[in-house]
Write an enzyme that holds these catalytic residues in place. Structure first.
Site, PDB file in Angstrom:
ATOM      1  N   TYR A   1      -1.416  16.673  14.998  1.00  0.00           N
ATOM      2  CA  TYR A   1      -2.712  16.051  15.262  1.00  0.00           C
ATOM      3  C   TYR A   1      -2.522  14.924  16.275  1.00  0.00           C
ATOM      4  CZ  TYR A   1      -7.282  13.997  14.888  1.00  0.00           C
ATOM      5  OH  TYR A   1      -8.530  13.529  15.204  1.00  0.00           O
TER       6      TYR A   1
ATOM      7  N   GLN B   1     -11.620  16.835   9.400  1.00  0.00           N
ATOM      8  CA  GLN B   1     -11.864  18.282   9.347  1.00  0.00           C
ATOM      9  C   GLN B   1     -10.744  19.065  10.030  1.00  0.00           C
ATOM     10  OE1 GLN B   1     -13.791  15.999  10.852  1.00  0.00           O
ATOM     11  NE2 GLN B   1     -14.682  16.735  12.770  1.00  0.00           N
TER      12      GLN B   1
ATOM     13  N   ASN C   1      -7.050   7.915  12.542  1.00  0.00           N
ATOM     14  CA  ASN C   1      -7.786   6.820  11.902  1.00  0.00           C
ATOM     15  C   ASN C   1      -7.696   6.925  10.376  1.00  0.00           C
ATOM     16  OD1 ASN C   1      -9.586   8.844  11.130  1.00  0.00           O
ATOM     17  ND2 ASN C   1     -11.064   8.353  12.739  1.00  0.00           N
TER      18      ASN C   1
ATOM     19  N   GLN D   1       1.747  -4.862  20.998  1.00  0.00           N
ATOM     20  CA  GLN D   1       1.311  -4.295  19.721  1.00  0.00           C
ATOM     21  C   GLN D   1      -0.110  -4.728  19.392  1.00  0.00           C
ATOM     22  OE1 GLN D   1       3.191  -1.951  18.014  1.00  0.00           O
ATOM     23  NE2 GLN D   1       4.236  -2.172  19.970  1.00  0.00           N
TER      24      GLN D   1
ATOM     25  N   HIS E   1      -3.289  -2.666  20.439  1.00  0.00           N
ATOM     26  CA  HIS E   1      -3.572  -1.383  19.802  1.00  0.00           C
ATOM     27  C   HIS E   1      -4.844  -1.436  18.961  1.00  0.00           C
ATOM     28  CE1 HIS E   1      -0.461   1.616  20.494  1.00  0.00           C
ATOM     29  NE2 HIS E   1       0.453   0.673  20.460  1.00  0.00           N
TER      30      HIS E   1
ATOM     31  N   GLU F   1       7.387  -1.810  10.994  1.00  0.00           N
ATOM     32  CA  GLU F   1       7.475  -0.568  11.762  1.00  0.00           C
ATOM     33  C   GLU F   1       8.496  -0.716  12.890  1.00  0.00           C
ATOM     34  OE1 GLU F   1       4.437   2.319  14.315  1.00  0.00           O
ATOM     35  OE2 GLU F   1       3.869   0.262  13.849  1.00  0.00           O
ATOM     36  N   HIS F   2       8.339  -1.776  13.678  1.00  0.00           N
ATOM     37  CA  HIS F   2       9.260  -2.066  14.774  1.00  0.00           C
ATOM     38  C   HIS F   2       9.914  -3.415  14.512  1.00  0.00           C
ATOM     39  CE1 HIS F   2       5.754   0.133  16.594  1.00  0.00           C
ATOM     40  NE2 HIS F   2       6.738   0.941  16.965  1.00  0.00           N
TER      41      HIS F   2
ATOM     42  N   ASP G   1       8.246   3.374  22.429  1.00  0.00           N
ATOM     43  CA  ASP G   1       6.924   3.996  22.390  1.00  0.00           C
ATOM     44  C   ASP G   1       6.834   5.185  23.336  1.00  0.00           C
ATOM     45  OD1 ASP G   1       5.868   2.298  20.522  1.00  0.00           O
ATOM     46  OD2 ASP G   1       4.834   1.007  21.959  1.00  0.00           O
TER      47      ASP G   1
ATOM     48  N   GLU H   1      19.105  22.547 -25.341  1.00  0.00           N
ATOM     49  CA  GLU H   1      17.703  22.370 -24.961  1.00  0.00           C
ATOM     50  C   GLU H   1      16.768  23.328 -25.700  1.00  0.00           C
ATOM     51  OE1 GLU H   1      17.561  22.629 -20.715  1.00  0.00           O
ATOM     52  OE2 GLU H   1      18.389  20.619 -20.440  1.00  0.00           O
TER      53      GLU H   1
ATOM     54  N   HIS I   1      17.851  31.158 -21.636  1.00  0.00           N
ATOM     55  CA  HIS I   1      18.761  30.569 -20.657  1.00  0.00           C
ATOM     56  C   HIS I   1      20.214  30.802 -21.087  1.00  0.00           C
ATOM     57  CE1 HIS I   1      15.276  28.571 -18.971  1.00  0.00           C
ATOM     58  NE2 HIS I   1      16.020  27.910 -18.091  1.00  0.00           N
TER      59      HIS I   1
END
Length: 453
Positions: free
Chosen positions: A126, A211, A234, A279, A282, A347-348, A384, A440, A445
Site C-alpha cells: 500500500y 477499503q 493514515n 521529520q 511530515h 523510529e530514527h 529515507d 498430558e 499421541h
C-alpha cells in the site's frame, strides 16, 4: 519555539507510546463490506472518499511503463535517483536474505532436523498519496519482496483522474475532494506509477484507504487476495491493517514519524535543526526530539529551528509539530541521553557526535531504535531515500520489540524433520514422546510415538 527541558523534569508519559484515537468502528464496517461485496463496495467507497472512482481498478502495465518513460524524459534526475535508490535497497535486501539460510543438521544419530525459508506467493503493497505522494515508499516496500523471491507483488494506491478524462472532469467541476469523477479510466499519481514500473510491481490498482487494505486481505473480483500487506498510511489504513492481521500477515502498524538526536558539543546546530525539521514537516504530530548535555547547544539549535522555519515551504506543518510535539532534553551527561533514547525507543536515532571513544560508548549503550545513524554526516534523510536501508520503521515505542520492514516479512521460516527408522535418535524420541503423551493424557499421541518402536 521548541521546548527545552531538563531530562530530570520530564514526565514519564513522554516515554509511553502515543495514542491518536481509534477508528475501529468505521474501518470494521468498511472491511466487512469489502469482504462481502468486493468490487462494488470498492467503487462506492471510491466515490465517497477519493477524487476519482474509476470504472475498473487495475492500472494497465502500459500506463506504468508510460509514466516511467515520461519521468525519464522530463525529469531524468528523479528517474536516476529512483533507480539508484532501488538498486541500493535491492542489494541491501539481498544481503539480508543471505542471513536466512536453509540447513539440515543431525541432532541425534538418525534424526535430521532443518529449516527452509520460503517466500510468500503474493505480497500486497500500500502506497499513500495524500498531500505528499510517497514515491520512495514504492522502493522501500517492493524491493525487499523482490529480494525475497515473491512471485506476485500487488500495489494499491489512491486513484487520480486519468488525463484522458481530465477535460470532462474539469468541465463538470469534478475530480476534487468531495466531488469525485466517477466512471473514468484507472490512474494514479504519475511518480508512484513510474516507481512501480521501475521496481517491478506485478499489478497496480487505483484503490486507496482502508477499503484497499480489505481488498488486499480478502480479494475482490479484480484485486487478488495477498498473503502479506506492507506499507504506511493514515489512521484508517493503520486500523485496517490491525484488523486484518491473522487473515494476512502485516509488516507493522506505523504511526506518525519521529526522530531522536543525541548530540555532543561538536554537533553543528544548523545540521541538527535541519534534521529535526525534516521529520517535523511530515505531520503536525510528528515528533522531533534532541538530547544533549549542553544548554548552550540546546539554545543554538532552538534558534536555528526558528531561522530555518522562516524559509521552509512546509512551515505551517513543521511549526505545529515543533510546538506541540518537539522537545530538547538537557541531560547531565550523554549516558543519560542514551538512557532517554532507550526509554523512548524512537523510529530514527541519530548520534550527532564526533568520532571517538565517547561515540563508540554511546553507540553500544543504545539498543531501542528502528534505524541508527552514526556520526554528523549520516543524515537520517539518507535512510529515507537512498542508502539501502528501509524507511518503513517501528514508531510509538514499538522499536522495543521489533525492527523495520525487511526481507524477513516476505519469508516464512519453516522446519523439517527426517528420521532413519530404528536409529538411536528415532528410538529415543519415540520413547520420550510416549512418556510425555501419557503425562498430558493424550493417549493417541503416545500410541503414535510407540507404534514406531
Amino acid at each position: 519555539m521548541i521546548k527545552i527541558t531538563k531530562y530530570s523534569d520530564l514526565d514519564d508519559s513522554f516515554f509511553i507510546g502515543r495514542d491518536f484515537g481509534s477508528s475501529i468502528d468505521i474501518v470494521k464496517d468498511v472491511l466487512v463490506d469489502v469482504k462481502n461485496r468486493g468490487d462494488q463496495a470498492l467503487s462506492e467507497y471510491g466515490a465517497k472518499f477519493d477524487v476519482s472512482a474509476p470504472a475498473h481498478f487495475e492500472i494497465p502495465q502500459e500506463e506504468l511503463k508510460k509514466a516511467a518513460e515520461h519521468m525519464k524524459a522530463t525529469n531524468p534526475d528523479l528517474y536516476n535517483s529512483l533507480c539508484y535508490s532501488r538498486d541500493l535497497a535491492l542489494r541491501f535486501a539481498k544481503k539480508q536474505a543471505e542471513c536466512f539460510t536453509d540447513f539440515e543438521t543431525e541432532l541425534e544419530p538418525g534424526m535430521f532436523t532443518g529449516q527452509k525459508n520460503i517466500p510468500v506467493d503474493r505480497a500486497g503493497v500500500y502506497v499513500p498519496a495524500g498531500r505528499f505522494p510517497l514515491v520512495s515508499t514504492v522502493v522501500m516496500t517492493v524491493t525487499p519482496a523482490v529480494a525475497a523471491g515473491v512471485k506476485e507483488i500487488i500495489l494499491c494506491t489512491p486513484p487520480r483522474v486519468h488525463p484522458d478524462d481530465m477535460e470532462k472532469a474539469q468541465s463538470q467541476g469534478l475530480g476534487l475532494p468531495g466531488k469525485p469523477f466517477v466512471g473514468g479510466k484507472p490512474y494514479a499519481d504519475t511518480n508512484i506509477m513510474a516507481a512501480a514500473y521501475i521496481c517491478g510491481v506485478t499489478k497496480a490498482f487505483a484503490c486507496g484507504g482502508s477499503q484497499a487494505i480489505g481488498a488486499l486481505a480478502f480479494g475482490t473480483g479484480s484485486v487478488p487476495r495477498t498473503d502479506v500487506i506492507v506499507g504506511p498510511g493514515n489512521k484508517f489504513v493503520a486500523e485496517a491493517k490491525k484488523l486484518v492481521y491473522g487473515t494476512v500477515g502485516i509488516d507493522m502498524v506505523a504511526g506518525p514519524t519521529e526522530v531522536f538526536i543525541i548530540a555532543d558539543k561538536s554537533a553543528n546546530p544548523e545540521w541538527v535543526a535541519a534534521d529535526l525539521l525534516a521529520q517535523a514537516e511530515h505531520d503536525i504530530v510528528a515528533q522531533p526530539v534532541m538530547a544533549c548535555d549542553s544548554e548552550e547547544l540546546a539554545k543554538k539549535v532552538a534558534e536555528q529551528i526558528e531561522i530555518q522555519l522562516e524559509k521552509l515551504p512546509t512551515k505551517e506543518t513543521a511549526a505545529q509539530s515543533i510546538k506541540n510535539c518537539g522537545v530538547i532534553l538537557v541531560c547531565d551527561n550523554l549516558e543519560q541521553a542514551a538512557e532517554a533514547a532507550n526509554r523512548k525507543a524512537p523510529e530514527h536515532l541519530e548520534l550527532a557526535m564526533e568520532e571517538g571513544a565517547e561515540r563508540d560508548k554511546i553507540e553500544k549503550l543504545v539498543h531501542n531504535y528502528g534505524s541508527l545513524f552514526i556520526g554528523h554526516s549520516s543524515a537520517e534523510v539518507f535512510g529515507d531515500y537512498a542508502a539501502g536501508l528501509n524507511h518503513t520503521l517501528p514508531t510509538s515505542g514499538s522499536a522495543r520489540f521489533t525492527g523495520g520492514l525487511s526481507v524477513r516479512v516476505f519469508l516464512k521460516t519453516v522446519t523439517t524433520l527426517r528420521t532413519v527408522p530404528g536409529s538411536k535418535g528415532a528410538i529415543a524420541s519415540a520413547t520420550a514422546a510416549g512418556h510425555l503423551g501419557d503425562a498430558e493424557g493424550l493417549a493417541a499421541h503416545a500410541r503414535a510415538a510407540r507404534i514406531r518402536l
